[in-house]
Write a protein that holds these residues in place. Structure first.
Motif, PDB file in Angstrom:
ATOM      1  N   ASN A  34     138.729  61.114  80.327  1.00 42.69           N
ATOM      2  CA  ASN A  34     138.062  60.471  81.458  1.00 42.69           C
ATOM      3  C   ASN A  34     137.518  60.102  81.593  1.00 42.69           C
ATOM      4  O   ASN A  34     137.119  58.647  82.552  1.00 42.69           O
ATOM      5  CB  ASN A  34     137.314  62.308  82.529  1.00 42.69           C
ATOM      6  CG  ASN A  34     138.570  62.779  82.581  1.00 42.69           C
ATOM      7  OD1 ASN A  34     139.667  62.461  83.284  1.00 42.69           O
ATOM      8  ND2 ASN A  34     138.501  64.311  83.297  1.00 42.69           N
ATOM      9  N   GLN A  35     136.124  59.447  80.640  1.00 45.21           N
ATOM     10  CA  GLN A  35     135.282  58.676  80.356  1.00 45.21           C
ATOM     11  C   GLN A  35     135.334  57.674  79.810  1.00 45.21           C
ATOM     12  O   GLN A  35     135.569  55.988  79.440  1.00 45.21           O
ATOM     13  CB  GLN A  35     133.887  59.487  80.522  1.00 45.21           C
ATOM     14  CG  GLN A  35     132.778  58.165  79.865  1.00 45.21           C
ATOM     15  CD  GLN A  35     130.762  58.830  79.252  1.00 45.21           C
ATOM     16  OE1 GLN A  35     130.873  60.031  79.654  1.00 45.21           O
ATOM     17  NE2 GLN A  35     130.006  57.707  79.349  1.00 45.21           N
TER      18      GLN A  35
ATOM     19  N   TYR B 249     129.726  59.170  88.070  1.00 46.96           N
ATOM     20  CA  TYR B 249     128.919  58.199  86.760  1.00 46.96           C
ATOM     21  C   TYR B 249     128.173  57.779  87.114  1.00 46.96           C
ATOM     22  O   TYR B 249     128.076  56.715  88.108  1.00 46.96           O
ATOM     23  CB  TYR B 249     129.810  57.953  85.679  1.00 46.96           C
ATOM     24  CG  TYR B 249     131.302  58.584  85.840  1.00 46.96           C
ATOM     25  CD1 TYR B 249     131.440  59.071  84.235  1.00 46.96           C
ATOM     26  CD2 TYR B 249     132.484  58.754  86.087  1.00 46.96           C
ATOM     27  CE1 TYR B 249     131.836  60.653  83.765  1.00 46.96           C
ATOM     28  CE2 TYR B 249     133.590  59.679  85.387  1.00 46.96           C
ATOM     29  CZ  TYR B 249     133.077  60.225  84.698  1.00 46.96           C
ATOM     30  OH  TYR B 249     134.413  61.198  83.896  1.00 46.96           O
ATOM     31  N   PRO B 250     127.404  57.725  86.168  1.00 47.50           N
ATOM     32  CA  PRO B 250     125.602  57.060  86.430  1.00 47.50           C
ATOM     33  C   PRO B 250     126.160  55.359  86.152  1.00 47.50           C
ATOM     34  O   PRO B 250     127.006  54.279  85.817  1.00 47.50           O
ATOM     35  CB  PRO B 250     124.265  56.578  85.539  1.00 47.50           C
ATOM     36  CG  PRO B 250     125.087  58.373  84.789  1.00 47.50           C
ATOM     37  CD  PRO B 250     126.623  58.370  84.985  1.00 47.50           C
ATOM     38  N   SER B 251     125.857  54.138  87.080  1.00 44.35           N
ATOM     39  CA  SER B 251     126.218  52.970  86.959  1.00 44.35           C
ATOM     40  C   SER B 251     125.548  52.425  85.263  1.00 44.35           C
ATOM     41  O   SER B 251     124.436  52.843  85.854  1.00 44.35           O
ATOM     42  CB  SER B 251     125.414  52.042  88.629  1.00 44.35           C
ATOM     43  OG  SER B 251     125.818  50.977  88.560  1.00 44.35           O
ATOM     44  N   LEU B 252     125.714  51.082  85.256  1.00 43.80           N
ATOM     45  CA  LEU B 252     125.957  50.394  84.768  1.00 43.80           C
ATOM     46  C   LEU B 252     124.015  50.134  84.301  1.00 43.80           C
ATOM     47  O   LEU B 252     123.621  49.904  83.565  1.00 43.80           O
ATOM     48  CB  LEU B 252     126.433  49.637  84.544  1.00 43.80           C
ATOM     49  CG  LEU B 252     128.075  49.337  83.381  1.00 43.80           C
ATOM     50  CD1 LEU B 252     128.386  48.579  83.634  1.00 43.80           C
ATOM     51  CD2 LEU B 252     127.946  50.123  82.431  1.00 43.80           C
TER      52      LEU B 252
ATOM     53  N   SER C  17     119.087  49.228  75.699  1.00 44.87           N
ATOM     54  CA  SER C  17     119.860  50.266  74.993  1.00 44.87           C
ATOM     55  C   SER C  17     120.869  51.251  74.729  1.00 44.87           C
ATOM     56  O   SER C  17     121.356  51.687  74.762  1.00 44.87           O
ATOM     57  CB  SER C  17     119.012  50.823  73.579  1.00 44.87           C
ATOM     58  OG  SER C  17     118.087  52.068  74.711  1.00 44.87           O
ATOM     59  N   PHE C  18     120.891  51.301  76.145  1.00 46.99           N
ATOM     60  CA  PHE C  18     122.247  51.979  76.446  1.00 46.99           C
ATOM     61  C   PHE C  18     121.671  53.562  76.612  1.00 46.99           C
ATOM     62  O   PHE C  18     122.327  54.481  77.087  1.00 46.99           O
ATOM     63  CB  PHE C  18     123.508  51.739  75.973  1.00 46.99           C
ATOM     64  CG  PHE C  18     124.016  50.366  76.334  1.00 46.99           C
ATOM     65  CD1 PHE C  18     124.659  49.772  77.020  1.00 46.99           C
ATOM     66  CD2 PHE C  18     123.784  49.262  74.713  1.00 46.99           C
ATOM     67  CE1 PHE C  18     124.886  48.792  77.472  1.00 46.99           C
ATOM     68  CE2 PHE C  18     123.976  48.121  74.746  1.00 46.99           C
ATOM     69  CZ  PHE C  18     124.756  47.372  75.597  1.00 46.99           C
ATOM     70  N   ARG C  19     120.628  53.747  77.354  1.00 45.35           N
ATOM     71  CA  ARG C  19     119.471  54.573  77.797  1.00 45.35           C
ATOM     72  C   ARG C  19     119.799  55.226  78.900  1.00 45.35           C
ATOM     73  O   ARG C  19     119.269  53.945  80.099  1.00 45.35           O
ATOM     74  CB  ARG C  19     118.802  55.281  76.790  1.00 45.35           C
ATOM     75  CG  ARG C  19     118.538  55.028  75.416  1.00 45.35           C
ATOM     76  CD  ARG C  19     117.533  55.523  74.502  1.00 45.35           C
ATOM     77  NE  ARG C  19     117.583  56.240  73.216  1.00 45.35           N
ATOM     78  CZ  ARG C  19     117.672  54.969  72.406  1.00 45.35           C
ATOM     79  NH1 ARG C  19     116.857  53.943  72.916  1.00 45.35           N
ATOM     80  NH2 ARG C  19     117.280  55.772  70.797  1.00 45.35           N
ATOM     81  N   LEU C  20     120.146  56.078  79.104  1.00 41.30           N
ATOM     82  CA  LEU C  20     119.878  56.551  80.884  1.00 41.30           C
ATOM     83  C   LEU C  20     118.325  56.393  81.146  1.00 41.30           C
ATOM     84  O   LEU C  20     117.757  56.967  80.858  1.00 41.30           O
ATOM     85  CB  LEU C  20     120.211  57.948  80.947  1.00 41.30           C
ATOM     86  CG  LEU C  20     120.790  57.953  82.845  1.00 41.30           C
ATOM     87  CD1 LEU C  20     121.440  57.337  83.268  1.00 41.30           C
ATOM     88  CD2 LEU C  20     121.126  59.109  83.599  1.00 41.30           C
TER      89      LEU C  20
END
Length: 234
Positions: A169-170, A219-222, A228-231
């Motif tokens: 899915n992701q 899903y959270p947006s980019l 660093s690709f952490r939320l």
């Protein structure tokens, strides 16, 4: 609407085959166009490698992303790979139909993704997640299991089904931009009664009829992630 079903089960009399037939009948009955890639019938080669291409950028050292980018520039994908890419880009709706084997999709389906989801064609250059090439399209996994639903609950023996399907899915659908519909799961159809299987088919038909109105997974947006690709924020 153009529907593309990638079917991954070797037995034409299987419940997976019944689900695919039902999907074709349901969508075509509503006037939609349906294309099915039956991977076993096609004899699809799941092994990715130099044979994905008609020529090479670097014959000495094989790097898949380098060769994929080169094939995009030179129209150099092997005919069977190019044909599947064309089906993918033409579709508005994508369904993966497969049995869960060893907590994942069958190797033939994973190999289809490995060969068809090519760098700089299906993803790359900032085209991923909500900026992906497939944005505006919808995708769904339709899955059969060997065990009952309780086995795949959060505290079940096999673990949460949502977690098990995250690589599809992701990691596949959402990664290239699809809006991902909640998966349809037929629980242990091989151990079910005829009446139970009929109920599963009816439930699947209802899911398909609600294709356009079913809310996708969130899903959270980019933009919600830091460098660093952490939320960074909810």
């Amino acid at each position: 609407m153009k529907v593309f079903i990638v079917h991954a089960h070797p037995e034409p009399k299987s419940f997976n085959a019944a689900l695919t037939r039902l999907a074709v009948e349901t969508f075509e009955g509503r006037g939609h166009d349906v294309v099915v890639s039956d991977l076993y019938t096609m004899g699809w080669d799941p092994v990715s490698g130099p044979h994905n291409f008609t020529g090479r950028k670097d014959p000495a050292v094989y790097k898949q992303q380098v060769e994929e980018a080169h094939a995009v520039e030179t129209n150099g994908f092997a005919p069977e790979v190019q044909a599947e890419m064309e089906k993918l880009f033409a579709c508005d709706a994508l369904i993966f139909q497969f049995p869960m084997w060893w907590f994942s999709m069958p190797a033939i389906l994973k190999g289809w993704v490995d060969r068809v989801f090519a760098f700089q064609r299906v993803y790359g250059g900032g085209r991923w997640y909500d900026h992906g090439t497939m944005r505006g399209k919808r995708a769904m996994a339709s899955v059969t299991t060997g065990g009952p639903a309780t086995m795949y609950e959060e505290n079940g023996l096999a673990g949460d089904m949502n977690m098990l399907l995250a690589p599809v899915n992701q990691g596949v659908f959402r990664y290239v931009g699809f809006d991902v519909l909640p998966s349809f799961v037929a629980w242990a159809p091989a151990r079910a009664t005829e009446a139970d299987r009929a109920h599963m088919l009816a439930a699947y038909r209802e899911r398909l009829l609600a294709w356009d109105t079913t809310a996708p997974l969130v899903y959270p947006s980019l933009s919600a992630y830091d460098p660093s690709f952490r939320l960074a924020r909810p």
